[in-house]
Scaffold this motif. Structure first.
Motif, mmCIF file in Angstrom:
data_model
loop_
_atom_site.group_PDB
_atom_site.id
_atom_site.type_symbol
_atom_site.label_atom_id
_atom_site.label_comp_id
_atom_site.label_asym_id
_atom_site.label_seq_id
_atom_site.Cartn_x
_atom_site.Cartn_y
_atom_site.Cartn_z
ATOM 1 N N LYS A 52 13.956 -31.949 21.820
ATOM 2 C CA LYS A 52 14.167 -33.306 22.325
ATOM 3 C C LYS A 52 13.168 -34.293 21.725
ATOM 4 O O LYS A 52 13.527 -35.416 21.362
ATOM 5 N N THR A 53 11.907 -33.872 21.587
ATOM 6 C CA THR A 53 10.889 -34.752 21.017
ATOM 7 C C THR A 53 11.235 -35.121 19.585
ATOM 8 O O THR A 53 11.153 -36.291 19.187
ATOM 9 N N GLN A 68 15.743 -40.440 16.005
ATOM 10 C CA GLN A 68 16.588 -41.556 16.411
ATOM 11 C C GLN A 68 15.888 -42.892 16.163
ATOM 12 O O GLN A 68 16.516 -43.887 15.769
ATOM 13 N N ILE A 69 14.587 -42.906 16.337
ATOM 14 C CA ILE A 69 13.815 -44.131 16.148
ATOM 15 C C ILE A 69 13.451 -44.365 14.690
ATOM 16 O O ILE A 69 13.602 -45.478 14.163
ATOM 17 N N LEU A 70 12.970 -43.315 14.010
ATOM 18 C CA LEU A 70 12.370 -43.463 12.683
ATOM 19 C C LEU A 70 13.326 -43.193 11.524
ATOM 20 O O LEU A 70 13.131 -43.741 10.434
ATOM 21 N N VAL A 119 22.390 -39.047 12.130
ATOM 22 C CA VAL A 119 23.848 -39.249 12.123
ATOM 23 C C VAL A 119 24.516 -38.300 11.129
ATOM 24 O O VAL A 119 25.525 -37.643 11.439
ATOM 25 N N CYS A 120 23.958 -38.213 9.918
ATOM 26 C CA CYS A 120 24.547 -37.349 8.896
ATOM 27 C C CYS A 120 24.441 -35.877 9.280
ATOM 28 O O CYS A 120 25.380 -35.096 9.054
ATOM 29 N N TYR A 140 7.801 -37.290 5.191
ATOM 30 C CA TYR A 140 7.991 -38.719 4.934
ATOM 31 C C TYR A 140 8.846 -39.374 6.015
ATOM 32 O O TYR A 140 8.567 -40.503 6.446
ATOM 33 N N ALA A 141 9.890 -38.675 6.436
ATOM 34 C CA ALA A 141 10.842 -39.273 7.367
ATOM 35 C C ALA A 141 10.247 -39.475 8.755
ATOM 36 O O ALA A 141 10.524 -40.485 9.415
ATOM 37 N N VAL A 142 9.432 -38.525 9.213
ATOM 38 C CA VAL A 142 8.969 -38.558 10.603
ATOM 39 C C VAL A 142 7.457 -38.422 10.729
ATOM 40 O O VAL A 142 6.788 -39.271 11.329
ATOM 41 N N MET A 143 6.894 -37.352 10.188
ATOM 42 C CA MET A 143 5.510 -36.992 10.502
ATOM 43 C C MET A 143 4.511 -38.080 10.111
ATOM 44 O O MET A 143 3.522 -38.308 10.808
ATOM 45 N N GLU A 144 4.747 -38.772 8.987
ATOM 46 C CA GLU A 144 3.806 -39.794 8.546
ATOM 47 C C GLU A 144 3.983 -41.119 9.285
ATOM 48 O O GLU A 144 3.125 -42.004 9.166
ATOM 49 N N LYS A 145 5.079 -41.249 10.040
ATOM 50 C CA LYS A 145 5.361 -42.513 10.721
ATOM 51 C C LYS A 145 5.139 -42.439 12.230
ATOM 52 O O LYS A 145 4.848 -43.460 12.862
ATOM 53 N N THR A 146 5.292 -41.266 12.796
ATOM 54 C CA THR A 146 5.210 -41.137 14.246
ATOM 55 C C THR A 146 3.775 -41.301 14.739
ATOM 56 O O THR A 146 2.818 -41.054 13.996
#
Length: 485
Positions: A206-207, A213-215, A221-222, A254-260
């Motif tokens: 879930k996390t 969904q946010i980042l 979706v794909c 890149y998609a999540v870990m560096e932005k969250t």
């Protein structure tokens, strides 16, 4: 929904940095190096405790699916599912698809442990303590990565800067640093707050999905569409190619870990190597008194600080220092260990020539849903193969236009169909199949079947096959046309 961790094993990567054992069609995760098991099998064994882990989800591609399934079977590991990526889109889409599939089976509160299958890891008490810390951190709503305690200022790895300590024993992930220059790496090691990025993660489903969904909503979706429209191919789940191909080609880092803002890192002092070169294989291997790492079937005299490996012929080395000698069934590499990062240039040179291109692509052993075969010897108008068939499996009912075959049973029992006749053959018995004759091979026994096949004829390509019946969903001939195997 479950207290057990769901392993997600990434096994689709291709690479030739460990040529000639590793090929684009048989990458390092599926190859035996010094030990008796492959890196993929060692990864499966690390998550084999049923009190701690659920059966793993394996992500690979269509080309490697039989290798993955067979190697899991060899060590008695049951898999939750094998998901087939229709094309390489990096780890972001792959992890997203695996998380959504795991959510269907285990619920959104399940914990995922994402692992590469091509690392050398010592799974000791320190390792499992790090896993425990990562799980507790994931339960506390963090997206967790494992940061390897660096042993040198390596420039081939990404780094993670650790921030303030967390109550779980992990630390906040302050920032991610791409592969640095040497002087930068030296300064980072001096600070004591930087760790190698291992490429291993742990998070609650879930996390992760909420952060995607946010980042990176387009990835989610794909991945959902690719899963919703997926199809089963025997025991494999084939993701929908049009949906999967629309996803951004991006890593989960890149998609999540560096932005969250909820990333955490577990400082991990256990032994870890990505085995990215023959030099790294030598560094992680058990060295003798002369500093040599040598596999069986090798002899070293007056040689020091060297690596010797072979998958066939005996290798003898005399009077050398700091070299790698690697022999596969069909090629030998000799080079200096301190220059082994440049193997890629050798592979590139081989790939440019039609006469040697196959040495970079295909391994002598090929896997099929029933087992597989190893090419032993090739000559003009003949070739010799070792065929192995898993218990209870059978080949397709087939015939060949241009070749005859001679089978000699080496181990196990074979059920052989030639024309209208069906017979059982045991060790040391043989059978002849003329060109154009309908035939089939099956293993009715409880142990693997092995035989030697000698092919003779004017054309010996694998595409000389007319398949009349097949239990694995492969195309069958309706009008005598030739089909690939």
């Amino acid at each position: 929904m479950t207290e057990r961790i769901v392993p997600v094993i990434m096994a689709g990567g291709k690479g030739t940095r460990l040529w000639p054992l590793s090929r684009s069609g048989a990458p390092k995760q599926f190859i035996q190096f010094i030990g008796t098991r492959t890196l993929f099998q060692e990864t499966l064994l690390r998550v084999s405790d049923p009190t701690m882990y659920a059966p793993p989800i394996v992500l690979t591609n269509s080309e490697f699916r039989f290798m993955a399934a067979e190697q899991a079977r060899e060590i008695g590991i049951s898999l939750s599912t094998v998901m087939l990526e229709p094309q390489a889109r990096n780890t972001g889409p792959a992890v997203a698809a695996a998380a959504l599939a795991a959510r269907q089976s285990f619920g959104e509160n399940a914990i995922l442990h994402v692992l590469g299958s091509d690392y050398e890891i010592e799974a000791d008490e320190t390792y499992f303590e790090c896993v425990r810390i990562a799980k507790n951190s994931a339960l506390a709503a963090h997206l967790v990565t494992f940061g390897i305690e660096p042993s040198e200022p390596a420039t081939g790895y990404g780094y993670i800067e650790a921030g303030e300590p967390l109550a779980t024993g992990a630390r906040k992930a302050k920032r991610f640093v791409e592969k640095p220059a040497l002087d930068t790496a030296v300064q980072m090691l001096k600070s004591g707050n930087f760790f190698w990025n291992s490429g291993m993660f742990m998070f609650r489903i879930k996390t992760l999905v909420d952060e995607l969904q946010i980042l990176a909503p387009e990835i989610l979706v794909c991945a959902q569409s690719a899963l919703d429209n997926a199809e089963f191919d025997m025991d494999f789940l084939r993701l929908h190619e049009p949906s999967f191909s629309e996803s951004p080609n991006i890593s989960i880092d890149y998609a999540v870990m560096e932005k969250t803002n909820i990333a955490a890192v577990v400082p991990s002092p256990f032994k870890w190597s990505d085995l990215g070169s023959w030099d790294s294989v030598w560094k992680t291997g058990a060295r003798d008194g002369n500093g040599n790492v040598a596999a069986t079937n090798t002899t070293l005299i007056d040689t020091s600080n060297s690596l010797a490996m072979t998958h066939g012929i005996h290798v003898a080395i005399q009077g050398m220092e700091g070299i790698a000698v690697i022999a596969s069934e069909d090629a030998v590499y000799v080079g200096r260990l301190d220059e082994s990062q440049s193997v890629g240039s050798m592979v590139k040179a081989l790939a440019e020539l039609p006469a040697t291109r196959g040495l970079t692509e295909c391994h002598p052993t090929t896997y099929r849903p029933w087992g597989g075969y190893t090419s032993v010897l090739n000559g003009e108008r003949f070739q010799v193969k070792r065929i192995f068939v898993a218990p209870g499996k059978q080949l397709s009912l087939q015939k060949h236009h241009h070749r005859s075959e001679h089978w000699v049973i080496v181990k196990g029992t074979a059920e052989v169909t030639v024309g209208e006749a069906v017979q059982l053959l045991s060790e040391n018995q043989s059978v002849y199949i003329p060109a154009g004759e309908l035939h089939r091979l099956a293993n009715p026994g409880k142990i693997p079947l092995e035989l030697i096949e000698v092919q003779t004829g004017s054309y010996l390509g694998e595409d000389d096959i007319v398949r009349l019946a097949d239990q694995y969903g492969r195309p069958v001939s309706k009008s005598g046309e030739i089909l690939s195997n």
